[in-house]
Design a protein around this motif. Structure first.
Motif, PDB file in Angstrom:
ATOM      1  N   ASP A 102       0.843  -1.198   0.000  1.00 20.87           N
ATOM      2  CA  ASP A 102       0.000   0.000   0.000  1.00 20.87           C
ATOM      3  C   ASP A 102       0.876   1.246   0.000  1.00 20.87           C
ATOM      4  OD1 ASP A 102      -2.764  -0.916   0.156  1.00 20.87           O
ATOM      5  OD2 ASP A 102      -2.248  -1.676   2.150  1.00 20.87           O
ATOM      6  N   TYR A 103       0.503   2.236  -0.810  1.00 22.38           N
ATOM      7  CA  TYR A 103       1.182   3.527  -0.743  1.00 22.38           C
ATOM      8  C   TYR A 103       0.910   4.165   0.625  1.00 22.38           C
ATOM      9  CZ  TYR A 103       2.084   3.742  -5.831  1.00 22.38           C
ATOM     10  OH  TYR A 103       2.524   3.529  -7.114  1.00 22.38           O
ATOM     11  N   VAL A 104       1.857   4.905   1.102  1.00 16.38           N
ATOM     12  CA  VAL A 104       1.718   5.591   2.383  1.00 16.38           C
ATOM     13  C   VAL A 104       1.359   7.053   2.126  1.00 16.38           C
ATOM     14  CG1 VAL A 104       2.896   6.313   4.485  1.00 16.38           C
ATOM     15  CG2 VAL A 104       3.324   4.034   3.537  1.00 16.38           C
ATOM     16  N   PRO A 105       0.192   7.508   2.592  1.00 16.51           N
ATOM     17  CA  PRO A 105      -0.182   8.914   2.369  1.00 16.51           C
ATOM     18  C   PRO A 105       0.605   9.842   3.279  1.00 16.51           C
ATOM     19  CG  PRO A 105      -1.849   7.808   3.699  1.00 16.51           C
ATOM     20  CD  PRO A 105      -0.850   6.752   3.314  1.00 16.51           C
ATOM     21  N   VAL A 106       1.222  10.860   2.693  1.00 14.33           N
ATOM     22  CA  VAL A 106       1.945  11.870   3.462  1.00 14.33           C
ATOM     23  C   VAL A 106       1.044  13.081   3.698  1.00 14.33           C
ATOM     24  CG1 VAL A 106       3.940  13.405   3.513  1.00 14.33           C
ATOM     25  CG2 VAL A 106       4.177  11.083   2.608  1.00 14.33           C
ATOM     26  N   ILE A 107       0.417  13.593   2.644  1.00 15.63           N
ATOM     27  CA  ILE A 107      -0.530  14.700   2.810  1.00 15.63           C
ATOM     28  C   ILE A 107      -1.584  14.612   1.719  1.00 15.63           C
ATOM     29  CG2 ILE A 107       0.876  16.374   1.504  1.00 15.63           C
ATOM     30  CD1 ILE A 107      -0.127  18.472   3.665  1.00 15.63           C
ATOM     31  N   ARG A 108      -2.832  14.867   2.113  1.00 18.97           N
ATOM     32  CA  ARG A 108      -3.978  14.796   1.204  1.00 18.97           C
ATOM     33  C   ARG A 108      -4.671  16.153   1.120  1.00 18.97           C
ATOM     34  NH1 ARG A 108      -8.308  11.971   2.665  1.00 18.97           N
ATOM     35  NH2 ARG A 108      -7.877  11.004   4.676  1.00 18.97           N
ATOM     36  N   TRP A 109      -5.436  16.332   0.057  1.00 17.90           N
ATOM     37  CA  TRP A 109      -6.167  17.578  -0.158  1.00 17.90           C
ATOM     38  C   TRP A 109      -7.146  17.845   0.979  1.00 17.90           C
ATOM     39  CZ3 TRP A 109      -5.183  21.718  -2.664  1.00 17.90           C
ATOM     40  CH2 TRP A 109      -6.174  22.635  -3.030  1.00 17.90           C
ATOM     41  N   ALA A 110      -7.761  16.805   1.535  1.00 20.09           N
ATOM     42  CA  ALA A 110      -8.689  16.998   2.648  1.00 20.09           C
ATOM     43  C   ALA A 110      -8.016  17.699   3.813  1.00 20.09           C
ATOM     44  CB  ALA A 110      -9.266  15.655   3.104  1.00 20.09           C
ATOM     45  N   GLU A 111      -6.736  17.397   4.054  1.00 21.93           N
ATOM     46  CA  GLU A 111      -6.036  18.059   5.148  1.00 21.93           C
ATOM     47  C   GLU A 111      -5.846  19.539   4.866  1.00 21.93           C
ATOM     48  OE1 GLU A 111      -1.785  18.220   7.521  1.00 21.93           O
ATOM     49  OE2 GLU A 111      -2.191  16.467   6.259  1.00 21.93           O
ATOM     50  N   VAL A 112      -5.508  19.886   3.644  1.00 20.96           N
ATOM     51  CA  VAL A 112      -5.334  21.300   3.300  1.00 20.96           C
ATOM     52  C   VAL A 112      -6.635  22.066   3.553  1.00 20.96           C
ATOM     53  CG1 VAL A 112      -4.769  22.927   1.459  1.00 20.96           C
ATOM     54  CG2 VAL A 112      -3.556  20.741   1.609  1.00 20.96           C
ATOM     55  N   LEU A 113      -7.772  21.484   3.159  1.00 20.98           N
ATOM     56  CA  LEU A 113      -9.059  22.146   3.375  1.00 20.98           C
ATOM     57  C   LEU A 113      -9.358  22.324   4.858  1.00 20.98           C
ATOM     58  CD1 LEU A 113     -11.340  20.510   0.640  1.00 20.98           C
ATOM     59  CD2 LEU A 113      -9.761  22.450   0.446  1.00 20.98           C
ATOM     60  N   LEU A 114      -9.097  21.305   5.650  1.00 17.27           N
ATOM     61  CA  LEU A 114      -9.371  21.407   7.085  1.00 17.27           C
ATOM     62  C   LEU A 114      -8.359  22.308   7.780  1.00 17.27           C
ATOM     63  CD1 LEU A 114     -10.495  17.773   8.000  1.00 17.27           C
ATOM     64  CD2 LEU A 114     -11.909  19.778   7.517  1.00 17.27           C
ATOM     65  N   ASN A 115      -7.120  22.330   7.300  1.00 15.69           N
ATOM     66  CA  ASN A 115      -6.143  23.281   7.846  1.00 15.69           C
ATOM     67  C   ASN A 115      -6.632  24.716   7.651  1.00 15.69           C
ATOM     68  OD1 ASN A 115      -4.503  21.103   8.441  1.00 15.69           O
ATOM     69  ND2 ASN A 115      -3.023  21.501   6.809  1.00 15.69           N
ATOM     70  N   LEU A 116      -7.117  25.001   6.452  1.00 14.81           N
ATOM     71  CA  LEU A 116      -7.611  26.345   6.164  1.00 14.81           C
ATOM     72  C   LEU A 116      -8.844  26.666   7.001  1.00 14.81           C
ATOM     73  CD1 LEU A 116      -7.661  28.993   4.587  1.00 14.81           C
ATOM     74  CD2 LEU A 116      -8.789  27.776   2.705  1.00 14.81           C
ATOM     75  N   ALA A 117      -9.763  25.724   7.120  1.00 13.48           N
ATOM     76  CA  ALA A 117     -10.974  25.957   7.915  1.00 13.48           C
ATOM     77  C   ALA A 117     -10.621  26.294   9.362  1.00 13.48           C
ATOM     78  CB  ALA A 117     -11.879  24.728   7.861  1.00 13.48           C
ATOM     79  N   GLU A 118      -9.705  25.533   9.939  1.00  9.47           N
ATOM     80  CA  GLU A 118      -9.308  25.778  11.332  1.00  9.47           C
ATOM     81  C   GLU A 118      -8.640  27.145  11.473  1.00  9.47           C
ATOM     82  OE1 GLU A 118      -6.530  23.862  14.888  1.00  9.47           O
ATOM     83  OE2 GLU A 118      -6.987  22.674  13.098  1.00  9.47           O
ATOM     84  N   ALA A 119      -7.748  27.460  10.543  1.00 10.86           N
ATOM     85  CA  ALA A 119      -7.015  28.728  10.634  1.00 10.86           C
ATOM     86  C   ALA A 119      -7.949  29.921  10.495  1.00 10.86           C
ATOM     87  CB  ALA A 119      -5.928  28.777   9.570  1.00 10.86           C
ATOM     88  N   ARG A 120      -8.936  29.822   9.625  1.00  8.81           N
ATOM     89  CA  ARG A 120      -9.865  30.938   9.435  1.00  8.81           C
ATOM     90  C   ARG A 120     -10.656  31.230  10.717  1.00  8.81           C
ATOM     91  NH1 ARG A 120     -10.498  33.122   4.518  1.00  8.81           N
ATOM     92  NH2 ARG A 120     -12.464  34.049   5.178  1.00  8.81           N
ATOM     93  N   VAL A 121     -11.069  30.183  11.385  1.00  9.22           N
ATOM     94  CA  VAL A 121     -11.853  30.381  12.608  1.00  9.22           C
ATOM     95  C   VAL A 121     -10.965  30.854  13.753  1.00  9.22           C
ATOM     96  CG1 VAL A 121     -13.204  29.177  14.373  1.00  9.22           C
ATOM     97  CG2 VAL A 121     -13.683  28.797  11.940  1.00  9.22           C
ATOM     98  N   ARG A 122      -9.806  30.241  13.920  1.00  8.89           N
ATOM     99  CA  ARG A 122      -8.934  30.626  15.036  1.00  8.89           C
ATOM    100  C   ARG A 122      -8.342  32.020  14.832  1.00  8.89           C
ATOM    101  NH1 ARG A 122      -8.191  26.380  18.544  1.00  8.89           N
ATOM    102  NH2 ARG A 122      -8.280  24.257  17.699  1.00  8.89           N
ATOM    103  N   SER A 123      -8.147  32.438  13.593  1.00 11.68           N
ATOM    104  CA  SER A 123      -7.511  33.740  13.347  1.00 11.68           C
ATOM    105  C   SER A 123      -8.422  34.905  13.713  1.00 11.68           C
ATOM    106  CB  SER A 123      -7.094  33.852  11.881  1.00 11.68           C
ATOM    107  OG  SER A 123      -8.227  33.869  11.030  1.00 11.68           O
ATOM    108  N   THR A 124      -9.733  34.722  13.592  1.00 13.03           N
ATOM    109  CA  THR A 124     -10.677  35.813  13.871  1.00 13.03           C
ATOM    110  C   THR A 124     -11.577  35.529  15.062  1.00 13.03           C
ATOM    111  OG1 THR A 124     -12.352  34.899  12.372  1.00 13.03           O
ATOM    112  CG2 THR A 124     -10.736  36.426  11.424  1.00 13.03           C
ATOM    113  N   ASN A 125     -11.457  34.312  15.621  1.00 10.33           N
ATOM    114  CA  ASN A 125     -12.335  33.887  16.715  1.00 10.33           C
ATOM    115  C   ASN A 125     -13.808  34.032  16.321  1.00 10.33           C
ATOM    116  OD1 ASN A 125     -12.579  32.725  19.301  1.00 10.33           O
ATOM    117  ND2 ASN A 125     -13.081  34.725  20.203  1.00 10.33           N
TER     118      ASN A 125
END
Length: 486
Positions: A369-392
């Motif tokens: 099996d290939y080993v996933p290092v980073i997926r597009w879903a993570e980029v989307l959730l990283n952005l979602a978290e940062a947007r909320v935490r940056s402005t509360n």
């Protein structure tokens, strides 16, 4: 690290592309080449560039164990065997300087870093003149991305999180030049912030000099391109709690509104069927960077039994065997918001004994099996978290991003938290579901200085307790007179 791993030759473990299928990352033996001739031809340079990926995907590092450790440090797994060789002490948060996990990951990590350094030095001294400025910069960019990812991974275990003192605590020895002979062991630890600065410098260089696309689904999955560097920067900045920087990086490739297909470079996107990510050919648009495995035994091109993700986490009634970790029945699999109709539930296997196991990595021995290092879903959730935490505050894009990930697997559910705290809780729960078995839970806990919860007989650990981070390898402490322990 031990002397065998510290003092490597320029061409150790060189891999080359198959002459008939250049897209396949398939290592084959090569006659030894003297160091002074290692950068004489593009063929030799290409061989060495491929060897860096080979070192990264070693079973002691990203080929298995780094993801294993990120999984089992969290609360979603139960140890089945009590085997110290296969991470029972990682699970119980009870590690010594001389344990297999502590020494093995450190050694392979710094071996990979040194291979990158030797390659970069050789390209600067000779290789770039052979292949030309543009291609030379691309090769160096690949090496610097592999080096950055390796340093980042070591930081998550051997150093206190950036949030503890804004990166002022001891980090890692920051070795940035190649070591090819004895006498270079002694180096003090740089701070966490200094190591992160080096990681980001490498990734910025990589973004500038990597190709926009590598030309095929296989190479866009298994070899670094611009979106690989940008995506990894969203992870790095998230780990540092630098929300504005996460947003800046993600905005380079994530559109403001759905569908969230990458707006530049490789058209990365969420795939409709989440299970397809973990099946052959493993080269979906979601797979920004994965490490390929083949059945080649000479040299070994798969992680090995005690390193592979399948051997740690997967069990079937048809082919029972020793599986190191089952899923904690009180963990994320018990979340009532994770419905039985969610497609991701099909990636959980229930045995006849009613135990549950991760079924993302199911290829039998030799575990290809290939080993996933980073997926597009993570980029989307990283952005979602940062947007909320940056402005509360919760904004429409953050809600759209988290729901894009949820709804592609569970169309019946809409995540609609009524407060910022409810959103961040939902976001972390979504990450636990989406990346179960992919090694992100441990780093998610520590980057936020959250306690590592108790599970089974393993105790709870807070950020101020011994065991929250790892001790330094006894090999490094014995060879490096300037090194200090955690």
């Amino acid at each position: 690290m031990n002397k065998r791993n510290l003092y490597i030759s320029v061409l150790c473990a060189a891999f080359i592309f198959s002459s008939c299928k250049k897209e396949l990352l398939n290592p084959t033996p090569q006659t030894s080449v003297a160091a002074e001739n290692a950068f004489d031809t593009e063929f030799r340079i290409e061989s060495q560039a491929n060897s860096l990926y080979g070192s990264l995907k070693n079973g002691q590092l990203y080929g298995g164990r780094y993801l294993v450790y990120g999984n089992v440090r969290g609360e979603d797994f139960i140890n089945e065997t009590g085997n110290l060789v296969t991470a029972s002490d990682v699970w119980s948060l009870n590690l010594a300087n001389s344990t297999t996990s502590v020494k093995g990951l450190w050694s392979q990590g710094y071996l990979t870093i040194n291979r990158c350094n030797v390659f970069i030095d050789g390209m600067n001294a000779k290789g770039t003149a052979v292949v030309g400025t543009e291609k030379g910069a691309k090769y160096i960019a690949e090496a610097r991305l592999v080096r950055a990812l390796t340093y980042y991974s070591l930081l998550q275990l051997y150093a206190l999180p950036y949030a503890d003192g804004a990166g002022s605590k001891p980090g890692l020895p920051l070795r940035l030049t190649g070591i090819t002979g004895p006498g270079f062991s002694d180096q003090a630890r740089s701070t966490v912030a200094e190591v992160y600065a080096s990681i980001l410098d490498d990734l910025n260089f990589a973004e500038t000099n990597l190709a926009s696309t590598n030309g095929s689904a296989l190479l866009n999955t298994t070899r670094a391109h611009k979106n690989t560097a940008i995506s990894l920067k969203t992870r790095v900045y998230l780990s540092m709690g630098k929300w504005a920087e996460v947003i800046t990086e993600a905005n380079k490739i994530v559109p403001a509104v759905a569908p969230f297909t990458a707006s530049a470079n490789v058209p990365n996107a969420l795939v409709a069927d989440v299970t397809s990510i973990f099946k052959a050919p493993y080269t979906t648009a979601e797979s920004i960077f994965s490490l390929p495995m083949t059945t080649s035994a000479s040299p070994l091109d798969y992680p090995g039994t005690q390193n592979s993700l399948a051997s740690y986490f997967y069990f079937t009634n048809a082919t029972p065997g020793t599986t190191e970790f089952s899923l904690n029945l009180s963990g994320i699999v018990a979340d009532p918001d994770w419905k039985a109709t969610d497609a991701r539930k099909s990636l959980v296997f229930t045995s006849a004994a009613a135990k549950k196991f991760v079924a993302k990595f199911v290829a039998p021995n030799p575990y290809t099996d290939y080993v996933p290092v980073i997926r597009w879903a993570e980029v989307l959730l990283n952005l979602a978290e940062a947007r909320v935490r940056s402005t509360n505050s919760i904004d429409p894009q953050a809600l759209a991003l988290i729901n894009a990930v949820r709804k592609r697997s569970d169309a019946t559910t809409t995540i609609a938290p009524g407060s910022v705290s409810a959103f961040t809780d939902a976001l972390l729960q979504e990450r636990r579901i989406e990346f179960l078995g992919e090694g992100l839970r441990g780093p998610d806990l520590t980057r936020l200085l959250l306690p590592i919860p108790a599970k089974g007989s393993a105790p709870r650990k807070t950020a101020t307790e011994a065991g929250y981070i790892w001790p330094i390898s006894s090999d490094e402490l014995s060879l490096n007179k300037l090194m200090t322990d955690n």
